[in-house]
Design an enzyme around this catalytic site. Structure first.
Site, PDB file in Angstrom:
ATOM      1  N   ASN A   1       0.811  -1.214   0.000  1.00 52.51           N
ATOM      2  CA  ASN A   1       0.000   0.000   0.000  1.00 52.51           C
ATOM      3  C   ASN A   1       0.849   1.272   0.000  1.00 52.51           C
ATOM      4  OD1 ASN A   1      -2.568   1.613   0.589  1.00 52.51           O
ATOM      5  ND2 ASN A   1      -1.329   2.056   2.411  1.00 52.51           N
TER       6      ASN A   1
ATOM      7  N   TYR B   1       2.700   9.731 -11.823  1.00 51.02           N
ATOM      8  CA  TYR B   1       1.973   8.899 -10.863  1.00 51.02           C
ATOM      9  C   TYR B   1       1.126   7.864 -11.588  1.00 51.02           C
ATOM     10  CZ  TYR B   1      -1.445   7.580  -7.305  1.00 51.02           C
ATOM     11  OH  TYR B   1      -2.258   6.865  -6.458  1.00 51.02           O
ATOM     12  N   GLY B   2       0.367   8.299 -12.584  1.00 56.55           N
ATOM     13  CA  GLY B   2      -0.443   7.360 -13.353  1.00 56.55           C
ATOM     14  C   GLY B   2       0.408   6.336 -14.072  1.00 56.55           C
TER      15      GLY B   2
END
Length: 267
Positions: free
Chosen positions: A97, A171-172
């Site tokens: 995570n 980020y993507g």
């Protein structure tokens, strides 16, 4: 004569016995989604370790969930090696995570990222690599470090993002890379009965993701983009992660599971 399906079933690793406690590692488990995931596994009796770079949120999460807090920067191989000494010989569930949009609030020391000069390129490269380190390399390093400790019939679950499908710069790209990398990982771990999946959230409220960068107008637009007309909450993601690690998720692997309220649909 034994049928082919029956023969194949006899070769499949046995699922864990319902209610049998496992050891669960949740990276980035001090706040938001990670904290909710840790609480979900702890509530069913699993032993949970939460990691992160900041001691205070980890200690708060530990008091709330009963998890063991360990400060660890998952981009650092030496800190990962030290983490292994705090974990048992068998880890039933790994939840990658740790991560986030590292561009929010990042100082620009060498000029604007859009500049074509050397200083602008250096800044752009640093920002791009920071997102890759935080969101892709952390998952790859952590999974590699724990590969030999993952219990047969266990689960590896990575936190992706809707940004991988809708586009959001580095980020993507990092989250899209995570999903692509997981395809090969699922095949590698599958021979041991271990599943590997990506849970891809959309807008989730009650997290530190946006920091101070989320305006009221932007929040309203993110909610309006959903079919359910509400923001997600960390528990929405935690329940999906828990399902993928349960007996019900034993034949789901190599997949990206969207938890976005219908903001981005798949066919």
């Amino acid at each position: 004569m034994t049928s082919a399906p029956a023969a194949q079933a006899s070769q499949a690793p046995a699922a864990r016995t319902s209610g049998t406690p496992r050891h669960v590692l949740v990276t980035g488990g001090g706040t938001g989604i990670g904290r909710a995931i840790a609480a979900r596994f702890a509530s069913r009796g699993d032993t949970v370790t939460v990691t992160g770079r900041r001691a205070a949120p980890l200690e708060a999460a530990a008091k709330e969930t009963g998890a063991e807090p360990v400060v660890c920067d998952h981009t650092d191989p030496e800190q990962l090696a030290a983490l292994l000494e705090r974990l048992p010989e068998r880890v039933g569930v790994l939840v990658n995570n740790a991560g986030g949009q590292t561009d929010f609030g990042a100082p620009d020391e060498d000029g604007e990222a859009g500049e074509g000069g050397a200083s602008g390129l250096a800044s752009y490269a640093r920002r791009f690599r920071a997102n890759l380190e935080a969101n892709l390399i952390t998952a790859a390093l952590t999974t590699h470090a724990l590969t030999d400790r993952l219990a047969e019939g266990g689960a590896v679950i990575h936190l992706g993002s809707i940004a991988a499908d809708k586009g959001n710069g580095a980020y993507g790209a990092a989250k899209a890379g995570l999903a692509a990398w997981n395809v090969g990982l699922a095949r590698e771990l599958g021979v041991r009965g271990i599943t590997a999946n990506v849970v891809s959230p959309g807008y989730i409220a009650e997290t530190e993701f946006f920091g101070d960068a989320l305006t009221g107008e932007r929040r309203n637009q993110l909610v309006a983009d959903t079919a359910l007309k509400r923001a997600g909450v960390p528990e929405d993601v935690a329940e999906t992660v828990a399902f993928l690690a349960s007996e019900g998720g034993r034949h789901i692997t190599g997949q990206v599971i969207a938890v976005n309220g219908g903001a981005h649909s798949t066919r």
